[in-house]
Design a protein around this motif. Structure first.
Motif, PDB file in Angstrom:
ATOM      1  N   ASN A   8      45.131  36.617  40.948  1.00  0.00           N
ATOM      2  CA  ASN A   8      46.414  37.149  41.400  1.00  0.00           C
ATOM      3  C   ASN A   8      46.307  38.561  41.969  1.00  0.00           C
ATOM      4  OD1 ASN A   8      47.897  34.828  40.866  1.00  0.00           O
ATOM      5  ND2 ASN A   8      48.276  35.437  38.750  1.00  0.00           N
ATOM      6  N   ASP A  11      45.176  39.632  47.488  1.00  0.00           N
ATOM      7  CA  ASP A  11      46.284  39.375  48.399  1.00  0.00           C
ATOM      8  C   ASP A  11      45.696  38.703  49.630  1.00  0.00           C
ATOM      9  OD1 ASP A  11      48.622  39.304  49.860  1.00  0.00           O
ATOM     10  OD2 ASP A  11      49.025  41.455  49.704  1.00  0.00           O
ATOM     11  N   ARG A  13      46.379  36.393  52.894  1.00  0.00           N
ATOM     12  CA  ARG A  13      47.489  36.072  53.791  1.00  0.00           C
ATOM     13  C   ARG A  13      47.031  35.247  54.983  1.00  0.00           C
ATOM     14  NH1 ARG A  13      52.390  39.094  52.661  1.00  0.00           N
ATOM     15  NH2 ARG A  13      51.906  40.199  50.725  1.00  0.00           N
ATOM     16  N   ARG A 108      51.565  34.222  51.915  1.00  0.00           N
ATOM     17  CA  ARG A 108      50.571  34.568  50.898  1.00  0.00           C
ATOM     18  C   ARG A 108      50.039  33.314  50.213  1.00  0.00           C
ATOM     19  NH1 ARG A 108      50.747  39.277  46.259  1.00  0.00           N
ATOM     20  NH2 ARG A 108      48.624  38.885  45.560  1.00  0.00           N
ATOM     21  N   TYR A 110      48.766  31.237  47.207  1.00  0.00           N
ATOM     22  CA  TYR A 110      48.997  31.237  45.764  1.00  0.00           C
ATOM     23  C   TYR A 110      48.571  29.912  45.192  1.00  0.00           C
ATOM     24  CZ  TYR A 110      53.449  28.972  47.041  1.00  0.00           C
ATOM     25  OH  TYR A 110      54.419  28.155  47.573  1.00  0.00           O
TER      26      TYR A 110
END
Length: 110
Positions: A8, A11, A13, A108, A110
Motif C-alpha cells: 500500500n 503509488d 498509476r 491507482r 490496488y
C-alpha cells in the motif's frame, strides 16, 4: 516478507505515453518517455530500456503502469521521475505492463 502495508506504500498509476525520444547517452539502449499520469500527478518523464521490443512510433498513446512515489533518479544527463513497470520476456528484455483500454489515466493500482 513484504506485507500488505508495504504494498500500500507504493503509488502505482496508469499513465498514457505522450512522447518518446531517443536516449543516446544511456549506458544501455533506452527511450525517454513523457507520460501523462492524470490531473493529480501530472506529466512526468521516465527512462525505459524497452528499445528491443518497441519502436518509438508504436508507443505514443499506449497506457502503462508507473510507480510515482519513488524519488527521481538521475540517469546520465536525464532525470527519471517515475518508474515505468515491465516484466522480462523469454530473452530477458522488458515487456511493458499495459492496462486494457477504458482504464482512466491516473487511476491507482490496488
Amino acid at each position: 516478507m513484504a506485507t500488505i502495508d508495504d504494498f500500500n506504500e507504493l503509488d502505482i498509476r496508469v499513465g498514457k505515453i505522450l512522447a518518446v525520444d531517443d536516449f543516446p547517452q544511456a549506458k544501455k539502449p533506452a527511450y525517454k518517455l513523457t507520460i501523462d499520469l492524470g490531473d493529480e500527478i501530472g506529466i512526468k518523464r521516465s527512462s525505459a530500456q524497452i528499445t528491443e521490443n518497441y519502436m518509438k512510433e508504436d508507443l505514443v498513446g499506449v497506457l502503462v503502469l508507473c510507480v510515482v512515489n519513488f524519488p527521481p533518479r538521475q540517469i546520465g544527463p536525464f532525470i527519471s521521475e517515475v518508474l515505468t513497470l515491465g516484466v522480462p520476456d523469454q530473452h530477458d528484455k522488458v515487456v511493458l505492463i499495459k492496462p486494457e483500454r477504458g482504464v482512466p489515466v491516473g487511476g491507482r493500482l490496488y
